[in-house]
Design a protein around this motif. Structure first.
Motif, PDB file in Angstrom:
ATOM      1  N   ARG B 107      38.828  39.222  58.848  1.00  0.00           N
ATOM      2  CA  ARG B 107      38.332  39.243  57.469  1.00  0.00           C
ATOM      3  C   ARG B 107      36.839  39.537  57.541  1.00  0.00           C
ATOM      4  O   ARG B 107      36.112  38.842  58.260  1.00  0.00           O
ATOM      5  CB  ARG B 107      38.588  37.892  56.805  1.00  0.00           C
ATOM      6  CG  ARG B 107      39.231  38.001  55.436  1.00  0.00           C
ATOM      7  CD  ARG B 107      40.017  36.764  55.042  1.00  0.00           C
ATOM      8  NE  ARG B 107      39.434  35.514  55.411  1.00  0.00           N
ATOM      9  CZ  ARG B 107      38.529  34.836  54.696  1.00  0.00           C
ATOM     10  NH1 ARG B 107      38.068  35.319  53.559  1.00  0.00           N
ATOM     11  NH2 ARG B 107      38.082  33.675  55.107  1.00  0.00           N
ATOM     12  N   VAL B 108      36.406  40.582  56.859  1.00  0.00           N
ATOM     13  CA  VAL B 108      34.996  40.968  56.956  1.00  0.00           C
ATOM     14  C   VAL B 108      34.426  41.209  55.569  1.00  0.00           C
ATOM     15  O   VAL B 108      35.165  41.525  54.633  1.00  0.00           O
ATOM     16  CB  VAL B 108      34.822  42.271  57.780  1.00  0.00           C
ATOM     17  CG1 VAL B 108      35.356  42.105  59.189  1.00  0.00           C
ATOM     18  CG2 VAL B 108      35.487  43.469  57.119  1.00  0.00           C
ATOM     19  N   GLN B 109      33.121  41.127  55.478  1.00  0.00           N
ATOM     20  CA  GLN B 109      32.477  41.555  54.235  1.00  0.00           C
ATOM     21  C   GLN B 109      32.484  43.081  54.197  1.00  0.00           C
ATOM     22  O   GLN B 109      32.492  43.752  55.242  1.00  0.00           O
ATOM     23  CB  GLN B 109      31.055  41.017  54.177  1.00  0.00           C
ATOM     24  CG  GLN B 109      30.991  39.545  53.801  1.00  0.00           C
ATOM     25  CD  GLN B 109      29.575  39.143  53.439  1.00  0.00           C
ATOM     26  OE1 GLN B 109      28.654  39.313  54.240  1.00  0.00           O
ATOM     27  NE2 GLN B 109      29.382  38.604  52.243  1.00  0.00           N
ATOM     28  N   ALA B 110      32.433  43.611  52.992  1.00  0.00           N
ATOM     29  CA  ALA B 110      32.635  45.054  52.828  1.00  0.00           C
ATOM     30  C   ALA B 110      31.565  45.909  53.482  1.00  0.00           C
ATOM     31  O   ALA B 110      31.794  47.062  53.821  1.00  0.00           O
ATOM     32  CB  ALA B 110      32.720  45.388  51.345  1.00  0.00           C
ATOM     33  N   GLY B 111      30.379  45.333  53.694  1.00  0.00           N
ATOM     34  CA  GLY B 111      29.293  46.132  54.258  1.00  0.00           C
ATOM     35  C   GLY B 111      29.285  46.180  55.779  1.00  0.00           C
ATOM     36  O   GLY B 111      28.391  46.786  56.369  1.00  0.00           O
ATOM     37  N   VAL B 112      30.271  45.545  56.408  1.00  0.00           N
ATOM     38  CA  VAL B 112      30.340  45.588  57.878  1.00  0.00           C
ATOM     39  C   VAL B 112      30.571  47.025  58.321  1.00  0.00           C
ATOM     40  O   VAL B 112      31.407  47.732  57.766  1.00  0.00           O
ATOM     41  CB  VAL B 112      31.468  44.654  58.387  1.00  0.00           C
ATOM     42  CG1 VAL B 112      31.802  44.926  59.852  1.00  0.00           C
ATOM     43  CG2 VAL B 112      31.051  43.208  58.202  1.00  0.00           C
ATOM     44  N   VAL B 113      29.814  47.438  59.321  1.00  0.00           N
ATOM     45  CA  VAL B 113      29.944  48.808  59.832  1.00  0.00           C
ATOM     46  C   VAL B 113      31.210  48.891  60.690  1.00  0.00           C
ATOM     47  O   VAL B 113      31.511  47.977  61.461  1.00  0.00           O
ATOM     48  CB  VAL B 113      28.675  49.187  60.627  1.00  0.00           C
ATOM     49  CG1 VAL B 113      28.856  50.491  61.375  1.00  0.00           C
ATOM     50  CG2 VAL B 113      27.482  49.266  59.674  1.00  0.00           C
ATOM     51  N   ASN B 114      31.934  49.979  60.512  1.00  0.00           N
ATOM     52  CA  ASN B 114      33.232  50.147  61.159  1.00  0.00           C
ATOM     53  C   ASN B 114      33.210  49.758  62.640  1.00  0.00           C
ATOM     54  O   ASN B 114      34.032  48.960  63.097  1.00  0.00           O
ATOM     55  CB  ASN B 114      33.682  51.602  60.962  1.00  0.00           C
ATOM     56  CG  ASN B 114      34.985  51.920  61.650  1.00  0.00           C
ATOM     57  OD1 ASN B 114      35.065  51.858  62.865  1.00  0.00           O
ATOM     58  ND2 ASN B 114      36.011  52.264  60.882  1.00  0.00           N
ATOM     59  N   VAL B 115      32.268  50.296  63.389  1.00  0.00           N
ATOM     60  CA  VAL B 115      32.295  50.062  64.832  1.00  0.00           C
ATOM     61  C   VAL B 115      31.964  48.607  65.178  1.00  0.00           C
ATOM     62  O   VAL B 115      32.437  48.079  66.188  1.00  0.00           O
ATOM     63  CB  VAL B 115      31.359  51.069  65.548  1.00  0.00           C
ATOM     64  CG1 VAL B 115      29.922  50.597  65.547  1.00  0.00           C
ATOM     65  CG2 VAL B 115      31.831  51.374  66.954  1.00  0.00           C
TER      66      VAL B 115
END
Ligand SMILES: Cc1cc2nc3c(=O)[nH]c(=O)nc-3n(C[C@H](O)[C@H](O)[C@H](O)COP(=O)(O)OP(=O)(O)OC[C@H]3O[C@@H](n4cnc5c(N)ncnc54)[C@H](O)[C@@H]3O)c2cc1C
Lengths: 406, 477
Positions: B107-115
């Motif tokens: 579960r991540v916040q939406a601004g987490v960078v893909n890599v």
């Protein structure tokens, strides 16, 4: 009923009108043979302000919450056939009334595998399967049905025919409304045509079975197989408390890879009965079809499976009849052949274990008393209602009562 | 913009969460569709779902358009600001909230960078499959909004197949919490319709994604061709033979030259007219079996050399070259127009040729680097946006590429979305009724169409519905 039949008969002819039992009620059915028939029937329903429900062959009609009462049903069974089979591109487009078995056969003839491998495939229609959102016994390997629906053509309640998605394996043009329609159980539209992604037809299929005394031992062995490098199409455990439990493993793929996978399974679980070709298929279908008859279906997270099973056991301990269970540890789902009186307790217990629960083949009153959306937050429910209203503002479709209806 | 709006927003997100300074705002004037620009009136950077919801509730009073933005790497103008509107960036929503290795989700916040997501789960032996070439910069929220793909989506499917749950905030500031991971939705599939909705249905603030176990064996091959047609034909044959691979990418001569002249030089042979970058993953037995099938197909189509990456660093270099291709093309011209279309995989050669001809006929330089296994073409046109005549030819070529691909049974976009760029094309592909159904669903989420107006859905198609907030046309140039 009589008046409805008369009107339908004068619209599409007496031979195209029959009767179906939906949620313990007899409902007139109009058999549509073309897209134009569907539109005509929807226009007729609109002119009389009648509520309708689409059906296929009715193999999954008594799953989940009961529907609002439709004035008549529109059956798509007669609207069948493949409209495009792109063998080289691995896609197939077919009319909603095509049976899953017929489509699987077409795909097979071109070296493709069609998923989902659903119960009663000779009767289950493409439209009904997609509308019910049900995945097949091969889900462990291929994933859920909704991932393979590339596009849909549907008729909305106002009679407009619209498409979403397309026939290509990759495509992000426009909203994915086909995701909404998939699993919407007839509450949003009549599915007319669908495009599916196909897979590689396995060179060989084998089924391996072995019996354990006790569920824990069967589950432990299944987990060893699942943790290995084997990629089964299905790993299922079936049995009842205090009885023998059968572990079934279906493998499919290239012959050389299967030899190696079978060796890994042997290392993991020891000896087994082995079935190949037609016999393997028969074993898998037997499991698939019988499981579909179970009355409680639940899906949870892998880590929640033990606690879900413990809840079922607790209820069974107070019942003379230990229910037969079908457990798929790889996808954390289970089905229980519970008796009607114990269904509410099972449904409640499994919901409390954070499983997603659906009741099947139970009486309308039992199914109606269980609201699978009970735990859904009010804003989410409201949004579902708004989306339903947006697509079907006059509520032409008699959808399941819990599907966003207020 | 009314100063009271900035004051009200500052009270919600604090000073760090609001950008009013003109110079700083100007950095948000475009996304990867560089020729369309509009400086946003305000840039808001909420820290979480709660702040986003509070800000949207406040902005409801002011009836202004809202544009969600991740990293701004989108290539279709989806994150281009709208005049008189507020840009809401997820740049401060960067937390990986949870990695559950037992149930294989994060579960991540939406601004987490893909890599960063894949890095966060690497210790668990897990990875996140969708890998856009922009993965070092793009956000998971942006990936969700675009239903992004990437080289390995050939095997694993696009983002939609990996999103198990979402939290999003509607235009009215209502929090729709669907974070609980689930493969089969309860009720209507709201998550399914949100993915790929290009910021029109709300702002995703948290995403629950499926994680996969890292495959035990990975083999990367580089097949070298002396013409692009043969490389395309070999892909068509591999698809027809249903070979089970994880990535099939084509790079043409211009792309190879650009990469090899850059810091990302990967060792692609410069005498080749095209290379195929292939990957197989799985058990050693599966991979060996797949390689046995691949090599004769490549040889039949004239691949004169097939190289296997010998070690992880060589594999990484080959992929870094591929994924850095757009950046490397900066050496050819200051701007790059990355077109994106999907076509039936049986017609790759014909359509790659057709798209190349369309560009060359207009005197444009085109470099092809694309997800061949999915039939997802990217003819990349090199140009200089200051040259108005060249820009006009580029846009004209883009239109014709779309039309040719549609006529061949293809679609407008395989992964970059419609955004502003292809909005006109929506009316070529969809009927009025098709678009009306999409507009109706949009209005269930956003009755006044304030969220990302002017993108994806042609205004005309939504005309019969209630009056909309009309964005000012972004200025060109
Ligand atoms: C060099 C390069 C390579 C690329 N390679 C690929 C590739 O291989 N595959 C691929 O699919 N794409 C690729 N892209 C395109 C782009 O990176 C993707 O579309 C990516 O998903 C955009 O993410 P972002 O965070 O930059 O989003 P943005 O560009 O900021 O936004 C994209 C869209 O999403 C909306 N949005 C952003 N965040 C949210 C949110 N939280 N909630 C709701 N809406 C939101 C925006 O309004 C906009 O419409 C590439 C781009 C570049 C520049």
């Amino acid at each position: 009923m009589g008046e409805t039949r008369d009107v339908l008969e004068s619209e599409i002819g007496a031979r195209a009108v029959g009767t179906a039992v939906i949620d313990e009620r007899e409902v007139p059915v109009a058999f549509a043979n073309s897209e134009a028939d569907v539109v005509r029937l929807l226009t007729l329903a609109a002119s009389r302000n009648w509520r309708v429900t689409p059906i296929g062959s009715g193999t999954k009609i008594d799953r989940g919450v009961p529907r609002e009462k439709p004035r008549f049903a529109i059956s798509l069974r007669g609207y069948s056939g493949v409209t495009a089979y792109e063998r080289g591109d691995g896609t197939l487009t077919a009319r909603a009334g095509s049976t899953m078995a017929a489509l699987a056969q077409v795909a097979r003839s071109g070296g493709n595998h069609l998923t989902p491998d659903v119960a009663r495939a000779a009767h289950a229609t493409l439209g009904g399967t997609i509308a019910s959102g049900i995945s097949g016994i091969d889900r462990l390997r291929y994933g859920p049905l909704r991932n393979h629906v590339l596009g849909l053509r549907v008729a909305l309640g106002d009679g407009s025919v619209v498409k979403s998605g397309g026939k290509l394996v990759k495509n992000v043009t426009g909203f994915d409304l086909h995701r909404l329609y998939t699993g919407s159980r007839g509450s949003l539209c009549v599915i007319l045509e669908a495009s599916l992604r196909l897979f590689n037809l396995p060179e060989r299929e084998i089924a391996l079975q072995t019996v354990f005394f006790g569920r824990a031992a069967a589950l432990a062995s299944a987990r060893v197989v699942l943790a290995s490098q084997v990629k089964p199409t299905c790993v299922a455990i079936t049995g009842a408390l205090d009885s023998a439990w059968t572990l079934s493993i279906a493998l499919a793929g290239r012959a050389d890879v299967l030899v190696w996978e079978e060796g890994l399974v042997r290392d993991a679980i020891g000896t087994f009965d082995r079935f190949e070709g037609e016999l393997a298929r028969a074993k898998i279908e037997e499991l698939r079809d019988r499981e579909a008859e179970a009355s409680v279906h639940a899906a949870c997270l892998p880590g929640g499976l033990e606690s879900a099973l413990a809840r079922v056991d607790e209820i069974s301990a107070h019942d003379d009849h230990a229910p037969h269970m079908f457990i798929h540890p790889g996808i954390a789902s289970l089905a229980v052949e519970a008796t009607e009186p114990t269904l509410p307790a099972h449904a409640a217990a499994l919901t409390a274990a954070r499983a997603r629960v659906e009741l099947a083949h139970a009486s309308v009153s039992t199914r109606g008393a269980f609201d699978p959306l009970a735990g859904v937050a009010p804003p989410v429910r409201r949004l579902m209602t708004d989306v339903t209203r947006a697509l079907d503002p006059v509520r032409r479709f008699a959808g399941p009562r819990a599907m966003g209806a207020v | 913009m009314e100063p009271k709006i900035a004051d009200g927003l500052r009270a919600i997100v604090g000073d760090r969460g609001l950008t009013t300074n003109a110079t700083r705002r100007a950095t948000y004037e475009s996304d990867g569709l560089a020729h369309v620009r509009q400086v946003p009136d305000l840039v808001l950077m909420p820290r979480d779902t709660r702040e986003t919801a509070a800000a949207l509730r406040f902005l409801k009073e002011w009836n202004v358009p809202i544009v969600p933005r991740g990293a701004g790497t989108g290539l279709s103008g989806g994150a281009t600001p709208v005049a008189g509107g507020v840009l809401i960036s997820t740049a401060r929503m960067r937390d990986v909230i949870e990695v559950d290795s037992v149930n294989r989700f994060a579960r991540v916040q939406a601004g987490v960078v893909n890599v960063d997501l894949t890095h966060a789960c690497a210790d668990h032996g897990l990875f996140y499959a969708p890998d856009p070439s922009s993965q070092k910069a793009c956000t998971i929220g942006g990936n969700v909004a675009e239903n992004s793909g990437g080289p390995h989506c050939f095997k694993y499917g696009s983002t939609t197949q990996h999103v198990l749950g979402l939290v999003f905030v509607t235009i009215d500031g209502e929090i729709i919490d669907l974070a609980e991971p689930c493969v089969d939705p309860l009720g209507l599939d709201l998550v399914g319709v949100f993915v790929g909705s290009e910021g029109l249905l709300g702002i995703a603030t948290e995403v629950t994604v499926r994680l996969l176990p890292v495959p035990p064996v990975v083999e990367t091959l580089l097949a070298i061709f002396d013409d692009l047609d043969s490389a395309c034909d070999s892909v068509t044959d591999m698809i027809a033979a249903r070979l089970e691979m994880s990535a099939i990418e084509i790079l043409d001569k211009h792309t190879i030259d650009a990469i090899e002249a850059s810091v990302l030089a990967a060792g692609y042979p410069q005498n080749a007219q095209a290379v195929l970058l292939l990957e197989c993953e799985g058990s050693d037995v599966e991979v060996a079996a797949a390689l046995r099938d691949i090599e004769p197909i490549l040889a039949r189509h004239g691949a004169y050399d097939i190289r296997r990456a010998r070690a992880a660093d060589e594999r990484a270099r080959l992929w870094a070259g591929r994924k850095g291709a757009y950046g490397a093309m900066g050496r050819i011209a200051p701007d790059l127009y990355v077109t994106d279309a999907v076509v039936p995989r049986t017609r790759l050669r014909e359509l790659v040729r057709a798209t190349t001809d369309i560009c060359e006929k207009r005197g444009l330089k085109v470099a092809n680097v694309f997800h061949a296994g999915d039939g997802n073409l990217h003819p990349n046109i090199c140009y200089d946006r200051r040259d108005k005549d060249e820009l006009a030819r580029v846009l004209d070529a883009g239109d014709e590429i779309m039309r040719v691909c549609l006529a061949a049974g293809g679609s407008l976009t395989g992964e970059h979305g419609v955004g502003l760029e292809k909005i006109e094309g929506m009316e070529w592909l969809f009927s009025h009724d098709d678009l009306a159904a999409m507009c109706r669903v949009r209005e269930a989420f956003d009755p006044k169409r304030r969220m990302n107006p002017g993108k994806l859905l042609p205004m005309r198609a939504c005309m019969e519905t209630r009056s909309a907030v009309r964005p000012n046309e972004p200025r060109n140039g």
